[in-house]
Design an enzyme around this catalytic site. Structure first.
Site, PDB file in Angstrom:
ATOM      1  N   VAL A  12       7.738   6.780  -6.273  1.00 28.01           N
ATOM      2  CA  VAL A  12       8.586   5.587  -6.128  1.00 28.01           C
ATOM      3  C   VAL A  12       9.943   5.805  -6.789  1.00 28.01           C
ATOM      4  O   VAL A  12      10.999   5.484  -6.216  1.00 28.01           O
ATOM      5  CB  VAL A  12       7.881   4.347  -6.720  1.00 28.01           C
ATOM      6  CG1 VAL A  12       8.763   3.104  -6.562  1.00 28.01           C
ATOM      7  CG2 VAL A  12       6.529   4.115  -6.037  1.00 28.01           C
ATOM      8  N   VAL A 127       3.291  -5.747  -5.645  1.00 26.96           N
ATOM      9  CA  VAL A 127       2.257  -6.201  -4.692  1.00 26.96           C
ATOM     10  C   VAL A 127       2.749  -5.963  -3.268  1.00 26.96           C
ATOM     11  O   VAL A 127       3.876  -6.337  -2.924  1.00 26.96           O
ATOM     12  CB  VAL A 127       1.959  -7.711  -4.848  1.00 26.96           C
ATOM     13  CG1 VAL A 127       0.871  -8.143  -3.866  1.00 26.96           C
ATOM     14  CG2 VAL A 127       1.565  -8.053  -6.268  1.00 26.96           C
ATOM     15  N   GLY A 129       3.628  -3.241  -1.636  1.00 32.11           N
ATOM     16  CA  GLY A 129       4.622  -2.190  -1.341  1.00 32.11           C
ATOM     17  C   GLY A 129       5.923  -2.787  -0.830  1.00 32.11           C
ATOM     18  O   GLY A 129       6.614  -3.514  -1.544  1.00 32.11           O
ATOM     19  N   ILE A 131       6.372  -5.077   1.461  1.00 28.92           N
ATOM     20  CA  ILE A 131       6.307  -6.442   2.018  1.00 28.92           C
ATOM     21  C   ILE A 131       6.975  -7.417   1.051  1.00 28.92           C
ATOM     22  O   ILE A 131       6.614  -7.448  -0.124  1.00 28.92           O
ATOM     23  CB  ILE A 131       4.845  -6.918   2.202  1.00 28.92           C
ATOM     24  CG1 ILE A 131       4.026  -5.917   3.005  1.00 28.92           C
ATOM     25  CG2 ILE A 131       4.793  -8.290   2.844  1.00 28.92           C
ATOM     26  CD1 ILE A 131       2.555  -6.303   3.112  1.00 28.92           C
ATOM     27  N   GLY A 182       0.995  10.466  -0.412  1.00 26.69           N
ATOM     28  CA  GLY A 182       1.647   9.781  -1.542  1.00 26.69           C
ATOM     29  C   GLY A 182       1.305   8.306  -1.632  1.00 26.69           C
ATOM     30  O   GLY A 182       2.021   7.540  -2.280  1.00 26.69           O
ATOM     31  N   GLU A 185      -2.925   6.231  -6.084  1.00 29.04           N
ATOM     32  CA  GLU A 185      -2.519   6.244  -7.483  1.00 29.04           C
ATOM     33  C   GLU A 185      -2.749   7.641  -8.064  1.00 29.04           C
ATOM     34  O   GLU A 185      -3.518   8.424  -7.499  1.00 29.04           O
ATOM     35  CB  GLU A 185      -3.358   5.239  -8.273  1.00 29.04           C
ATOM     36  CG  GLU A 185      -3.179   3.800  -7.835  1.00 29.04           C
ATOM     37  CD  GLU A 185      -1.750   3.334  -7.942  1.00 29.04           C
ATOM     38  OE1 GLU A 185      -1.217   3.302  -9.057  1.00 29.04           O
ATOM     39  OE2 GLU A 185      -1.141   3.006  -6.904  1.00 29.04           O
ATOM     40  N   LYS A 200      -3.352  -6.545  -8.198  1.00 28.26           N
ATOM     41  CA  LYS A 200      -2.413  -7.241  -7.300  1.00 28.26           C
ATOM     42  C   LYS A 200      -2.843  -8.689  -7.062  1.00 28.26           C
ATOM     43  O   LYS A 200      -2.003  -9.583  -7.029  1.00 28.26           O
ATOM     44  CB  LYS A 200      -2.285  -6.467  -5.991  1.00 28.26           C
ATOM     45  CG  LYS A 200      -1.573  -5.125  -6.195  1.00 28.26           C
ATOM     46  CD  LYS A 200      -1.730  -4.233  -4.991  1.00 28.26           C
ATOM     47  CE  LYS A 200      -0.984  -2.920  -5.156  1.00 28.26           C
ATOM     48  NZ  LYS A 200      -1.352  -1.930  -4.137  1.00 28.26           N
ATOM     49  N   GLY A 298       3.801   3.815  -0.328  1.00 28.54           N
ATOM     50  CA  GLY A 298       4.704   4.860   0.194  1.00 28.54           C
ATOM     51  C   GLY A 298       6.048   4.785  -0.510  1.00 28.54           C
ATOM     52  O   GLY A 298       6.459   3.730  -1.001  1.00 28.54           O
TER      53      GLY A 298
HETATM   54  N1  HSE Z   1      -2.066   3.109  -4.490  1.00 32.06           N
HETATM   55  C1  HSE Z   1      -1.443   1.911  -4.030  1.00 32.06           C
HETATM   56  C2  HSE Z   1      -1.993   1.594  -2.654  1.00 32.06           C
HETATM   57  C3  HSE Z   1       0.046   2.118  -3.985  1.00 32.06           C
HETATM   58  O1  HSE Z   1      -2.582   2.472  -2.028  1.00 32.06           O
HETATM   59  O2  HSE Z   1      -1.841   0.462  -2.190  1.00 32.06           O
HETATM   60  C4  HSE Z   1       0.836   0.880  -3.731  1.00 32.06           C
HETATM   61  O3  HSE Z   1       0.676  -0.080  -4.725  1.00 32.06           O
END
Ligand code: HSE
Length: 407
Positions: A12, A127, A129, A131, A182, A185, A200, A298
């Protein structure tokens, strides 16, 4: 000139640096000022980048530099991120983070410190990504009392389940692909054991209902026990398996919160959320049901949400934050018995006995029987969950699996 420090140059962080540096003209127009990435904090060496001169290994360079306006924390984990964020806020710098573990554990406290110092603590990217969810929930749905939030909040598990469903791929191969992309975590156990989705839903529940919900208060199950057979049985009932996070306000003012693998009917919109995509369904008392959908993980999608917060901080330096909730308390999150349908799988070496028990206890429930393997899978009729659990306990079987359903 708005000076920014980025703490962490992983997936990120590198995306945030790329957007802030490569799109500086576009961002300058949005904030009517120039943006400058002054520091990037990382213990590793990055000598081959066009912006290598910005790297430091010392947090003190950032916190002691009065020219730094905004600190972006994209290191992940609680330590040392928590201390770095607290010190940055106390030094009068706004902080933007994508760190859901930090916000879920310490959000109320950090929001308070930010307020005391008249700066922002923002976490749109924590929360969903890419969105937009935190800002729309806090601002665009502000007229509503939020009644329920549910959805798919982890891209990695959704990607794995989708690969199992569509490509018949085994769990470990699908996980490896998610890591290569990617999405996962650093420790993918956080994804597959449900902790990431739990963090989340804690953040969304805290924002929705105004009181901090801590991860240990949420019933959390992951997807590690889900097999290709489960996926096939779900398909036979016209369902797919999804990791669903949900939280609901009860008339008493208490709330429920859970993360668990769920059989989702193909007629429900959430069943069509595939791959790394996430979706969040919010029910408000005035608006009814709204759905937010987009890439849930991502590099660039998540960085896009981080940079939006940076722009918001720069545009509203002294604007009081629209994100607020107070400390949580014991007994606020409770388990609640309600009418539901459950999916049950049972396997026994004495199939005849199992089958008789099924007929006595569950009668006309839709079922699939495989006498040769000693297996029976069914979806119960709707009853109180406690009543269903008692009946399921009476089934004599060597293996039993029970999942919630969403129709
Ligand atoms: N590892 C998390 C997922 C990354 O796959 O949603 C984004 O928060």
């Amino acid at each position: 000139m708005i000076n920014i420090a980025i703490m962490g140059h992983g997936t990120v962080g590198s995306g945030v640096a790329e957007i802030l540096i490569n799109k500086s003209n576009h961002i300058a127009k949005s904030i009517n000022d120039d943006v400058n990435v002054k520091y990037i904090l990382d213990l590793r060496d990055f000598n081959d980048l066009t912006y290598s001169e910005k790297f430091t290994k010392e947090f003190s360079d950032i916190v002691n530099d009065s020219e730094v306006d905004i600190v972006v924390e994209v290191m992940g984990g609680i330590n040392p991120a928590y201390n770095f964020v607290k010190s940055s806020l106390a030094a009068g710098k706004s902080v933007v983070t994508s760190n859901k573990e930090l916000v879920a554990a310490k959000g109320a406290e950090l929001l308070k410190i930010a307020k005391e110092n008249n700066v922002h603590f923002m976490f749109e990217a924590s929360v969903g990504g890419g969105i937009p969810i935190i800002r729309p929930m806090a601002r665009c749905l502000a007229a509503n009392e939020i009644l329920e939030v549910k959805g798919i909040l982890n891209g990695t598990t959704n990607y794995i389940l989708n690969k199992m469903i569509v490509d018949n791929m085994d769990f470990n191969t699908a996980l490896k692909l998610a890591q290569d992309n990617g999405f996962a975590e650093k420790n993918p156990a956080s994804d597959i054991e449900g902790h990431d989705a739990c963090r989340k839903i804690c953040i969304l529940a805290s924002l929705a209902f105004g009181k901090h919900v801590y991860p240990q208060q949420v019933i959390t199950e992951g997807i590690t026990e889900i097999s290709l057979d489960d996926v096939d049985y779900a398909d036979s009932f016209n369902c797919v398996i999804k990791l669903i996070a949900s939280t609901k306000k009860l008339p008493s003012g208490k709330i429920t919160a859970s993360v668990r693998p769920t059989l989702v009917s193909r007629e429900c919109m959430l069943s069509n959320v595939d791959g790394v995509f996430n979706a969040v369904m919010i029910t408000g008392d005035s608006v009814g049901e709204v759905l937010f959908y987009g890439p849930g993980a991502g590099k660039l999608p998540t960085a896009s949400a981080v940079v939006a917060d940076v722009i918001d901080c720069a545009n509203h330096k002294s604007f009081p934050s629209y994100i607020k909730w107070c400390d949580g308390e014991d007994g606020y999150v409770i388990s609640h018995d309600e009418k539901t349908k459950l999916y049950v799988y049972a396997k026994s070496s004495n199939f005849a006995a199992l089958n008789d028990q099924f007929n006595d206890l569950f009668g006309d429930a839709p079922c699939i029987k495989n006498e040769i393997n000693g297996e029976i899978a069914f979806i119960t009729n709707e009853e109180l969950e406690s009543v269903l659990q008692k009946k399921i306990n009476k089934l004599s079987a060597e293996t039993k699996k029970v999942m919630h359903t969403l129709f």
